[in-house]
Design an enzyme around this catalytic site. Structure first.
Site, PDB file in Angstrom:
ATOM      1  CB  ALA A   1      -6.901  -4.736   3.201  1.00  0.00           C
ATOM      2  CG  HIS A   2      -2.029  -5.381   4.601  1.00  0.00           C
ATOM      3  ND1 HIS A   2      -0.854  -4.687   4.813  1.00  0.00           N
ATOM      4  CD2 HIS A   2      -2.992  -4.664   5.194  1.00  0.00           C
ATOM      5  CE1 HIS A   2      -1.130  -3.610   5.508  1.00  0.00           C
ATOM      6  NE2 HIS A   2      -2.395  -3.564   5.746  1.00  0.00           N
TER       7      HIS A   2
END
Lengths: 340, 340, 340
Positions: C235-236
């Site tokens: 994820a980011h």
């Protein structure tokens, strides 16, 4: 190619006994609930028996036992689910034929940007100001609303409808076949044609590597404002309510209905044929095994994190949980006995 | 480009001691079990030590300790697994060279429909009446049987063999490298060339966004009639038996063998190097951690669904399970003591 | 198109009260930690309050309560996170404008092999001796090092940087938007523009159907020597340390940091905003719910495998675990009482 079938030819193919008026011609197949006049239907799951009294289907495929309780026209077979699977392909071919008749080139406004090596099928319509990336495959009869962003390598199957302001990230698949099949006597599997499609509302965002399967009979539905992270799986005929969000790896099995404004943390999976009401939060890695009828926060998920040695010691005891619980009950009894 | 190597040059590259006849030339690398005359092999896992007595390999990479017990020709190294990883790339290059020699355009009958922007590599053969979607990538030496349906954006690597009536949904990947590597002394990882391929039987359906990795030495095998939902992962050298079905997110780790007619619910994962017999059902989200030898239904999976507050209270006790069990034993003893 | 904005126009758009010098012009948006002079920042999570004393941001979006404690220039709003989400799109457009100015064709050395139907965007650079498969989409401003292997149907978004000797298997997605959004008063969600990118070191291998999201403000980082199996989700703003390996289905949620030389078995997921130190092993299907500060082996995962009937009996007791534990404590007390 044919677009309707006589009861006789269907009965012959299915080796079925006809009860009722065989002059009828059948134009579609649908569930007991959604079938209209001219449709064939079937009863394969006793949970839906009550619908026999209400269905508008012209003919219903039934087992010997269920046929005895049914007054309408029916086809009696040994295994109604397998019969439905086998005949579903006739109606799939009929639908395809119907659509092909009016095959027109896709409508793509000049305000749309399209990347290299992207293909868009017949009868499809792309909305104004949309951006379609490179290597995207858009099938036939697809509708995409205005201001959509479809990123590279997305696959959109025939008949999918997507609202305006949609964002679909790379390598996601919309409209692949639902996972439906019936077992044959020899143990092999008969595929059930997936005759529904996928309908997606406005302002929906779908992450990368997601899959949203088309419905078996009616459509899989993603309502407006839904936001999905990556690696999401939405099975056939699931319905996701407005503004619900799902973190990565969430999966919803067939025919389950998720309410509005729900928040699912990562890797929440929902089994098939259940309902989750509005405003439900679910913590990471929970398996939703039954319907949720009250808003609130729900969990199952894994055991707590600890070092592996400790964990092994504790998890080994899990298989003794039931006998531990019984021992405690006995100890309580004998402890009371003594106090007496 | 070379297609065989002398024992001397291999020994020099691996910094290995040669025991036996160095005049031999080696044409392939394989497991102790599958190696033939002219092949190099290796022993890196003591579970396979007994195979040293049976192998037909012309040379075996061994540790000092194992070499002491072996009568045949061998190369003695510090870390046989790392040595295998390093030399595997020589044989990968040799295989590629062998295949390039006879590079012919793909054979695609006129009955095959092919979508836009699809590429099919040299020496590949597509069966009659197959449909290949748009943006599909089919590598070299691929064979696909008749009446196959390959949907858009599927990737099929070199050498994959797929039977007739296959259905492969969009964005699935067949034949990507298995996840194999050996650790170097400095903590970094040496990739092991994946020299096997993938072999898929007839009437197999594979969902969207699935991955089926090629084998390390022999092939990964999906037998006829297998049906897979979306997001499935089949690791290198796994074998899936006839008519087995797997719901979404099922994964099978390396070298595990799943029997015939098994039914796996969603998100069932199987660890590596185990065997599941025929006719096994597994419930949703189970982790199969050991071999299953009797047909039946098996489970592990998550704790039951409840509200988060309740769940937190109960799951916190999980780390006390072992001490709870011990307490119960003690209480039982003292309760007996009193009864005496 | 604009590349900087005045404080007045931002305040007007956000319906914010300006405290401090409104003559400033703002050129970027960043976290309190990384913001420089000329940047806008925001405080939306009280865990980061202390950073208000250190930030170099020229203006900070704050709630009424936090603004009271802050001496610097700020914009006071009702919901700073939603305000950040809304204004993030202005800076996303500004960045795009900046990059477009110098749009040059991609640089592709003659030693690079490129498959059919592959597109490479403006300003991108491919390193010597790299192989790019067919149907690959490479965006703008992408840099790929020498000797990379990018397999068919991979999607690489704008601005991604990939080191040398990278291997990326088919249908993986690098640089898709992180999953970030703020809730509006009406229950719908405002997307947060993902302004960071993805930075990948040397000798990294990424399996098939993986997703690595771009960062919200700074970059998501995969350090050199990392090896990932299939279906991985990063994820980011997650950071994965050197030589760490992850088996299939591993996921790391937003902003979590994984150390060097870690080994994650299959389906290990890590929740957001935690740190895992170097040299940590995690067993299959573990959910890492908190930071790990000591090297070693960790687990949570599923309950043990058993037949379904047994499992149902035991897992049903899970919801009684807390009351069982309390009963044991009571029984111990009363047992002691008797011994007295």
């Amino acid at each position: 190619m044919r677009t309707s079938f006589t009861v006789e030819e269907i009965a012959k193919f299915l080796d079925a006994e006809i009860r009722g008026s065989s002059v009828k011609s059948l134009k579609g197949i649908n569930s007991l609930k959604d079938a209209k006049k001219g449709d064939l239907s079937f009863l394969a799951n006793k949970n839906y028996s009550a619908l026999l009294n209400e269905t508008e289907a012209s003919f219903v495929i039934l087992s010997q036992a269920d046929a005895g309780k049914y007054d309408g026209d029916c086809l009696v077979v040994k295994d109604p689910y397998l019969a439905y699977a086998r005949i579903s392909h006739w109606f799939a071919a009929a639908r395809k034929t119907n659509k092909k008749v009016s095959g027109e080139p896709a409508i793509i406004p000049t305000s749309v940007q399209i990347g290299a090596n992207t293909s868009i099928g017949l009868n499809s319509v792309i909305g104004e100001d949309s951006t379609i990336g490179s290597n995207v495959s858009i099938g036939e009869n697809v509708t995409i609303g205005e201001k959509a962003q479809i990123f590279p390598n997305v696959s959109i199957y025939n008949d999918v409808v997507i609202g305006k302001n949609a964002v679909i990230h790379s390598n996601s698949v919309i409209g692949s076949d639902g996972f439906g099949m019936a077992r044959r006597d020899d143990g092999s599997w008969e595929k059930i044609a997936q005759l529904g499609s996928v309908s997606i509302g406005d302002h929906v965002e779908i992450g990368a590597c997601c899959t949203i399967d088309r419905g078996a009979l009616s459509d899989t539905k993603i309502h407006s404002g839904v936001k999905m992270d990556n690696h999401i799986q939405i099975a056939h005929n699931a319905i996701i309510g407005e503004n619900t969000v799902m973190a990565a790896y969430c999966g919803v099995a067939g025919s389950s209905v998720i309410g509005k404004n729900c928040i699912f943390a990562g890797d929440v999976c929902v089994v098939g044929h259940v309902k989750v009401c509005d405003n439900v939060m679910v913590t990471a890695r929970t398996l939703v095994t039954k319907s949720i009828k009250e808003p609130g926060s729900y969990s199952s998920g894994t055991t707590p994190l600890m070092n592996t040695q400790n964990w092994r010691r504790n998890t080994a005891r899990f298989s003794q949980l039931d006998s531990m619980a019984r021992s405690i009950v006995e100890l309580k009894k004998s402890s009371k006995l003594i106090k007496h």
